[in-house]
Design an enzyme around this catalytic site. Structure first.
Site, short mmCIF file in Angstrom:
data_model
loop_
_atom_site.label_atom_id
_atom_site.label_comp_id
_atom_site.label_asym_id
_atom_site.label_seq_id
_atom_site.Cartn_x
_atom_site.Cartn_y
_atom_site.Cartn_z
N ASP A 1 -9.31 3.88 -1.63
CA ASP A 1 -10.11 4.40 -0.52
C ASP A 1 -11.42 4.98 -1.03
OD1 ASP A 1 -8.00 3.65 1.05
OD2 ASP A 1 -7.08 5.64 1.03
N ASP B 1 0.84 -1.19 0.00
CA ASP B 1 0.00 0.00 0.00
C ASP B 1 0.88 1.24 0.00
OD1 ASP B 1 -2.28 1.54 0.18
OD2 ASP B 1 -2.58 1.22 2.32
N GLU C 1 2.51 4.96 -4.18
CA GLU C 1 2.46 5.87 -5.33
C GLU C 1 3.75 6.68 -5.57
OE1 GLU C 1 -1.18 4.41 -4.13
OE2 GLU C 1 0.06 5.73 -2.90
#
Length: 934
Positions: free
Chosen positions: A578, A455, A458
């Protein structure tokens, strides 16, 4: 300190949960006037590898967005019968490209090696235009200004045309160091899909004048039309000309930030670096397109069987006893559950590869894992890329010793994520990949996890700019939100990499490209700038994680990654990030999931019931009904949300048992689709136009989808609704929950179906054979039950056929293929011809299925006209002598309404042949005559 817009403030794993980012008028970013006059082709020749290589010289120099690169190299090659490559770069200086070791492909030859012409004075007279044909595509070019087009050879249709007329609102070819622009004309009847990752409120079909920005960013998926976690600069173009449909795809293989402007009759790329590396895939069917695309970028990863079971996660399972209770509560509620997850609650101080000794003591955790593993369940935990800066932390110590971190001015770049101050591993460095694999191994020895969830890759950073550890205070101090930056930071604007001349529409508001991520002037291995490599960070981490997991026990890896790029599907599954517990987000999830199937990432799903805040009971009912048919099916919630496991409401538990009960019966079908995806790229969940490409009314349909080519899911997506409008393509559709119920039509039409709170409409299409089992609470149990074959003929037709297949293997072995001795592949066939019905199988690699002892217990045949007489069953070519246990029953079909073919569709039957014990691993056939009903 630079003042950023307050609505970009970070929040747990979602920047800004309660506010949606405002968007600029995207069209306003268009250039007010033309930039230059393009380039002219000054030389072209055949390259040594059978392609074309040439030189382009700028026609008119301009300073807009920086100086032009004066001389470009053009390389063109038909790499396969269905794939054309067009590559344009600086002819005199090497430029950044997606690393060839991450995404293997042919290296273009250099112009000086294949043509003697290197400057304008050497130029010979070139024809004004010419063609370079391949098997399926034709590359055509004009010399001055240089433009090119790609046409389909079979019908001459132009697929891409870079011509820029004086009246066009876009520029001719522009190629500067930090600004590249090229456009294509498009016909009005082109339906486009792709260009993600983003949340598309208008559905899967690209909407003219909506913003499409590609730059991996940690902002929550509730932000519409904004650049989200992944970058996939490809689109599929579906056209229907006089009833004939054809599809193709265009990939711009470039990892730099870009805006893509789609107006309906043109598409313009504005890219802030790299090269133009175009790939054209000829199709002509949508399935052909994804086959050709994934043959190039990498076939989707083989998933273990258990991955298609149901998954439960939550950020906020504070200790092991809570996790144990969740597992037992699912069992007691008789709701299927295969995998239990931990967010970072299991970690010691949010540090990767650690255990909290108080809340997750290792001896108790190991005992828990031994218990659930014995039942067939699995356990997955999260890891983030940021490594806590802590001299007593072994992972950090070994990272420093191996020099694995991204640098800024010679030092590891300092950022802040959940552990506090962190450094980011540089996964472009081979030493980092080795170190990371070793840390995965060490952690697996500590805790035998069954997969990893990567996670925040990015990469996400709670701070911006150049930061240092604060003096005289603890950061973070544990009293406030962990996502508020507490480092001492200053903004970086001194380089053109931090403040490029062209501003992409980052985060939907033209945010600085270094905002809440790694500074874009930081650098990786061999001096590679973060500016260039930013959007492949998550991809490079995925590749390294996959390599580390493969080396553990020889088991098939399972990785879930938030950030993705072209080729990520070869290594990982994805979830849509999300989202919010709203009816809108429920609806949006379908489009994003369908897009990722086109991107070559078929194992995809959304957080069921929403990541935050609190879903309503009704919404959670409807979400599990839909989510039970996502390829990747997981309930996940935020730390600050109320508990939303499926047993928390009795009504949701009923819906879950119903929908997940059907999913677990369909696990053989899901797993066979996994094999199809792994071998051909075919999406598991796909738009209806994949099966019905000529039906233009389906091109924008985003509220229904297909699993494979034949199972249609039609969920309720609105509040307080007990009916659903369903669009049915022509043919016969049978209700999977009650197969006597059928819908038939010769035309595509809408129909209103009943959908009470606990009901989702799922239909199987004619001409299909669907393998099913009896279900269970864990996939391991479900997989050991007898098989049923559902054979769907066109309703009441005197002639028809149906086909299906089934792939079985030892699902945790690394390779998913035939020929290993640990797999079986079965083709099923059925025909009806003037009252004669035949169902049979052909088997490849029978040993595995025979060793497992699987049997076919029942065959259900839909859409027949008449009753049975003279049933004959053969196994391996020999008549089955003992048929005393075989039961043959019929039930009448119930058409929902009298449609245009009226009465003769009203008296047909479903035939069930039960009591069978046909070995799945042996070929069989059964046949009978349909007599006339009394």
């Amino acid at each position: 300190m630079f003042s950023f817009p307050p609505l970009l403030s970070s929040f747990p794993r979602l920047l800004l949960p309660f506010l949606v980012l405002l968007q600029l008028d995207f069209a306003s970013a268009e250039s007010p006037s033309k930039i230059g006059n393009g380039y002219r082709l000054i030389s072209i020749d055949e390259s040594s590898n059978g392609g074309l290589v040439g030189l382009l010289q700028v026609n008119q120099k301009t300073d807009t967005y920086g100086p032009d690169i004066p001389l470009l190299q053009l390389y063109v090659k038909h790499e396969t019968n269905s794939r054309l490559r067009v590559h344009i770069t600086d002819a005199q200086k090497q430029r950044w490209e997606v690393p060839y070791n991450l995404l293997p492909r042919e290296t273009p030859p250099l112009a000086k090696q294949s043509t003697a012409i290197s400057s304008r004075k050497d130029a010979i007279t070139l024809p004004k235009s010419t063609d370079y044909p391949g098997t399926e595509l034709i590359f055509s070019y004009k010399t001055d200004p240089f433009t090119f087009s790609v046409k389909r050879k079979s019908n001459g249709q132009t697929l891409f045309d870079s011509t820029s007329e004086k009246t066009d609102p876009y520029n001719p070819l522009v190629f500067k160091d930090q600004y590249l622009e090229i456009s294509t004309k498009l016909p009005k009847n082109a339906s486009l899909y792709g260009l993600g990752e983003n949340t598309q409120p208008h559905g899967i079909q690209l909407n003219p004048h909506d913003p499409y920005t590609l730059y991996t960013t940690d902002i929550s998926a509730i932000n519409l039309n904004a650049d989200l976690y992944g970058s996939h600069p490809m689109y599929m173009d579906l056209r229907n000309v006089e009833g004939e449909a054809s599809a193709h795809a265009v990939l711009l293989l470039n990892s730099n930030g870009m805006d893509v402007f789609y107006t309906g009759d043109s598409l313009t790329y504005k890219v802030i670096g790299g090269v133009f590396d175009f790939y054209f895939f000829s199709g002509p069917s949508p399935l052909d397109v994804v086959d050709q695309y994934t043959a190039f970028i990498g076939r989707p990863a083989a998933m273990p069987y258990w991955a298609f079971g149901f998954h439960q996660c939550r950020w906020g399972y504070h200790n092991l006893s809570v996790v144990e209770d969740v597992v037992e509560n699912y069992k007691n509620a008789k709701i299927p559950l295969d995998v239990i997850w931990n967010d970072d609650d299991h970690m010691d101080g949010h540090k990767d590869f650690t255990l909290n000794p108080t809340n997750y003591p290792r001896p108790k955790l190991l005992a828990f894992l031994e218990k659930i593993h014995a039942r067939g369940m699995k356990y997955i935990v999260i890891i983030d890329p940021g490594i806590g800066v802590n001299t007593s932390y072994g992972v950090y110590q070994r990272g420093i010793a191996n020099d694995v971190f991204i640098k800024y001015e010679g030092k590891p770049y300092l950022a802040q994520v959940w552990p506090g101050a962190v450094n980011f591993p540089d996964f472009l460095n081979p030493k980092t990949v080795e170190w990371w694999g070793d840390e995965v191994r060490r952690f697996h020895e500590l805790v035998p996890v069954d997969g990893l969830w990567i996670d925040m890759n990015e990469a996400s950073n709670f701070c911006s700019g150049l930061c240092t550890l604060p003096e005289g205070r603890i950061c973070p101090n544990g009293t406030g939100p962990g996502w508020v930056c507490c480092l001492d930071c200053k903004n970086i604007t001194k380089t053109r990499w931090d403040d490029p001349p062209y501003k992409i529409n980052a985060s939907g508001i033209q945010a600085p490209i270094g905002y809440k991520t790694i500074a874009t002037s930081a650098y990786h291995y061999n001096g590679v700038l973060e500016y260039d490599a930013h959007s492949i960070y998550g991809f490079s981490q995925t590749v390294a994680t996959h390599k580390g997991l493969r080396q553990l026990e020889g088991k098939r890896p399972f990785i879930l990654s938030r950030s993705t790029f072209v080729g990520s599907g070869q290594y990982a599954a994805h979830w849509t990030g999300d989202n919010k517990g709203t009816w809108e987000d429920l609806k949006y999830s379908i489009s994003t999931i369908l897009n990722f199937g086109i991107f070559g990432v078929p194992m995809v799903g959304s957080d069921i019931c929403g990541f935050y805040p609190a879903p309503t009971e009704e919404l959670c009912n409807r979400w599990i009904e839909l989510g039970a048919f996502y390829p990747f099916s997981r309930d996940h919630a935020n730390f600050y949300s109320p508990r939303q496991e499926l047993y928390q409401w009795e009504s949701v538990a009923i819906s879950a048992r119903n929908a997940l009960g059907m999913r677990y019966k369909l696990l053989p079908y899901f797993y066979s689709l996994n094999y199809e995806a792994h071998t051909t790229g075919a999406p598991i969940a796909r738009p209806l136009f994949f099966t019905f490409p000529s039906e233009t009314s389906l091109y924008g349909l985003s509220t229904q989808f297909l699993l494979g080519k034949s199972v249609m899911v039609s969920p309720v997506l609105e509040q307080n609704k007990t009916q659903v409008q369903v669009l049915f393509p022509p043919g016969s559709w049978y209700n999977m929950f009650d197969m006597t119920k059928v819908i038939f039509s010769k035309e595509t039409h809408h129909l209103t179906l009943d959908a009470p709170l606990h009901v989702i409409n799922v239909h199987v299409y004619q001409n299909a054979i669907i393998p099913m089992q009896q279900g269970g609470l864990i996939s391991k149990e479900a997989r050991s039950t007898p098989f049923t074959l559902i054979v769907a003929f066109p309703l009441g037709e005197s002639q028809g056929e149906a086909t299906g297949n089934l792939f079985l293997d030892e699902d945790e072995r690394l390779e998913m293929k035939l020929g290993s001795g640990y797999s079986t592949y079965i083709d099923f066939h059925a025909t009806v011809n003037k009252g004669s019905v035949k169902v049979w199988s052909s088997v490849q690699e029978s040993k595995f299925a025979l060793d497992k002892g699987w049997i076919i217990e029942r065959v259900t045949v839909l859409g027949l006209n008449g009753v049975e007489s003279s049933l004959v069953i053969e196994v391996d070519g020999n008549d089955l002598k003992d048929t005393s246990k075989v039961e043959f029953t019929t039930r009448e079909h119930e058409p929902l309404e009298r449609l245009e073919d009226g009465g003769d569709k009203m008296n047909n039957v479903m035939v069930e042949i039960g009591g069978l014990e046909l070995p799945l691993g042996k070929k069989f056939s059964m046949s009978w005559k349909m007599g006339i009903k009394a």
